[in-house]
Motif scaffolding. Structure first.
Motif, PDB file in Angstrom:
ATOM      1  N   TYR A  26      -0.833   3.896   6.557  1.00  0.00           N
ATOM      2  CA  TYR A  26      -1.298   3.339   5.289  1.00  0.00           C
ATOM      3  C   TYR A  26      -2.830   3.339   5.248  1.00  0.00           C
ATOM      4  O   TYR A  26      -3.498   3.003   6.229  1.00  0.00           O
ATOM      5  CB  TYR A  26      -0.771   1.927   5.102  1.00  0.00           C
ATOM      6  N   LYS A  27      -3.380   3.700   4.079  1.00  0.00           N
ATOM      7  CA  LYS A  27      -4.829   3.744   3.877  1.00  0.00           C
ATOM      8  C   LYS A  27      -5.268   2.440   3.215  1.00  0.00           C
ATOM      9  O   LYS A  27      -4.837   2.138   2.103  1.00  0.00           O
ATOM     10  CB  LYS A  27      -5.211   4.930   2.999  1.00  0.00           C
ATOM     11  N   VAL A  28      -6.130   1.701   3.897  1.00  0.00           N
ATOM     12  CA  VAL A  28      -6.611   0.414   3.389  1.00  0.00           C
ATOM     13  C   VAL A  28      -8.092   0.572   3.046  1.00  0.00           C
ATOM     14  O   VAL A  28      -8.907   0.891   3.916  1.00  0.00           O
ATOM     15  CB  VAL A  28      -6.406  -0.714   4.421  1.00  0.00           C
ATOM     16  N   LEU A  29      -8.410   0.359   1.766  1.00  0.00           N
ATOM     17  CA  LEU A  29      -9.800   0.447   1.293  1.00  0.00           C
ATOM     18  C   LEU A  29     -10.393  -0.962   1.320  1.00  0.00           C
ATOM     19  O   LEU A  29      -9.996  -1.839   0.541  1.00  0.00           O
ATOM     20  CB  LEU A  29      -9.822   1.025  -0.126  1.00  0.00           C
ATOM     21  N   CYS A  30     -11.330  -1.184   2.238  1.00  0.00           N
ATOM     22  CA  CYS A  30     -11.863  -2.522   2.492  1.00  0.00           C
ATOM     23  C   CYS A  30     -13.137  -2.753   1.686  1.00  0.00           C
ATOM     24  O   CYS A  30     -14.029  -1.891   1.645  1.00  0.00           O
ATOM     25  CB  CYS A  30     -12.174  -2.703   3.975  1.00  0.00           C
ATOM     26  N   ASP A  31     -13.189  -3.928   1.079  1.00  0.00           N
ATOM     27  CA  ASP A  31     -14.404  -4.358   0.385  1.00  0.00           C
ATOM     28  C   ASP A  31     -15.366  -4.975   1.405  1.00  0.00           C
ATOM     29  O   ASP A  31     -14.974  -5.363   2.511  1.00  0.00           O
ATOM     30  CB  ASP A  31     -14.026  -5.357  -0.709  1.00  0.00           C
ATOM     31  N   VAL A  32     -16.643  -5.132   0.984  1.00  0.00           N
ATOM     32  CA  VAL A  32     -17.660  -5.651   1.902  1.00  0.00           C
ATOM     33  C   VAL A  32     -17.380  -7.104   2.254  1.00  0.00           C
ATOM     34  O   VAL A  32     -17.508  -7.527   3.418  1.00  0.00           O
ATOM     35  CB  VAL A  32     -19.053  -5.506   1.253  1.00  0.00           C
ATOM     36  N   ASN A  33     -16.995  -7.901   1.253  1.00  0.00           N
ATOM     37  CA  ASN A  33     -16.736  -9.319   1.537  1.00  0.00           C
ATOM     38  C   ASN A  33     -15.529  -9.506   2.448  1.00  0.00           C
ATOM     39  O   ASN A  33     -15.472 -10.455   3.232  1.00  0.00           O
ATOM     40  CB  ASN A  33     -16.544 -10.089   0.223  1.00  0.00           C
TER      41      ASN A  33
END
Length: 287
Positions: A26-33
């Motif tokens: 699974y591809k998880v796109l992480c935000d900075v916060n």
């Protein structure tokens, strides 16, 4: 509570994989916060923590715009930002073709688009961004509370999209409807021609001839024979290796004479009687 949480997460993942085609890893796109929250609460390693939630291996992504936004923040007063920046730079950067740096939220929404072609899962701590993401079909949202990670349940809009897509699959498309109408028209014309030919008295013969001609032409085009031809195996002679060789006789006359003699001898032996010697006494020799 932990068992219930795992069951709920498995059910949500099963929904997205079955209805929207999410695949492992699974591809998880992480935000900075989100990255900053993982660093502050020491949720490390992050990939293992997310893999435990989703029940499968995970690949962590971020964007260039998110990294540039993190660099703009003041790092002198908050040392955790420097650690978050190092952690964000170690992740895989998703491709975003922006000439100027945008905000992290706008960049994430631009990458996902209207139908999420890359099948990303978005991990963010912004509630507003999560609400926007859950309106898009096929985009799961992940967030964190202290040291625990949670997967958002599918929204009503996402469930309604699945229902409408299933209903569309059950009904015919416009192209299929046109093909069906054309087929019914052709069937009606053939029935009319058949009725006319039956009235003339030659309908059956014409239909048979047309059917045979169509089959013949179709088979010729495909290179197929009219009938299956089986080759029958003819009966062959015995195996010469298993047969004995014939004996050649040098003097056939002598052989015939010998056979006759042997035959006479057998007849004589049959005519002989077996004499019994019970009544006879042995003759005593004179002293």
């Amino acid at each position: 509570m932990r068992v219930k949480k795992q069951r709920r997460h498995r059910k949500i993942v099963r929904f997205y994989t079955a209805c929207y085609g999410l695949r492992q890893p699974y591809k998880v796109l992480c935000d900075v916060n989100f990255v900053h929250h993982l660093v502050v609460n020491r949720i490390t390693p992050a990939d293992k923590a997310l893999a435990n939630i989703l029940g499968a291996p995970v690949m962590l992504f971020t964007t260039k715009c998110a990294i540039s936004e993190l660099k703009k923040q003041d790092l002198r007063h908050v040392p955790s930002h420097s650690q978050a920046l190092e952690a964000a730079e170690s992740l895989i950067t998703a491709r975003c073709d922006h000439e100027r740096a945008m905000s992290a939220d706008d960049c994430i929404m631009d990458i996902i688009g209207q139908n999420n072609p890359e099948h990303f899962l978005v991990a963010t701590q912004h509630a507003d961004l999560r609400e926007k993401i859950l309106k898009i079909p096929g985009v799961p949202a992940i967030y964190a509370l202290r040291t625990a990670l949670f997967l958002e349940s599918p929204s009503a809009a996402q469930r309604q999209f699945v229902k409408t897509s299933e209903e569309q699959r059950l009904h015919m498309t416009d192209l299929e409807y046109e093909m069906l109408t054309k087929g019914t028209k052709n069937m009606s014309t053939t029935h009319q021609e058949k009725d006319r030919s039956d009235e003339d008295g030659f309908g059956d013969q014409n239909l048979e001839v047309q059917a045979v001609a169509k089959k013949h032409t179709a088979r010729k085009g495909l290179g197929v024979k009219d009938k299956v031809q089986f080759k029958r195996k003819k009966a062959k002679g015995p195996n010469p290796l298993s047969c004995k060789k014939k004996k050649t006789l040098k003097n056939p006359d002598l052989h015939s004479v010998q056979e006759r003699k042997d035959g006479d001898a057998t007849l004589r032996s049959r005519k002989k009687r077996n004499r019994s010697r019970k009544g006879k006494r042995p003759v005593e020799a004179d002293g």
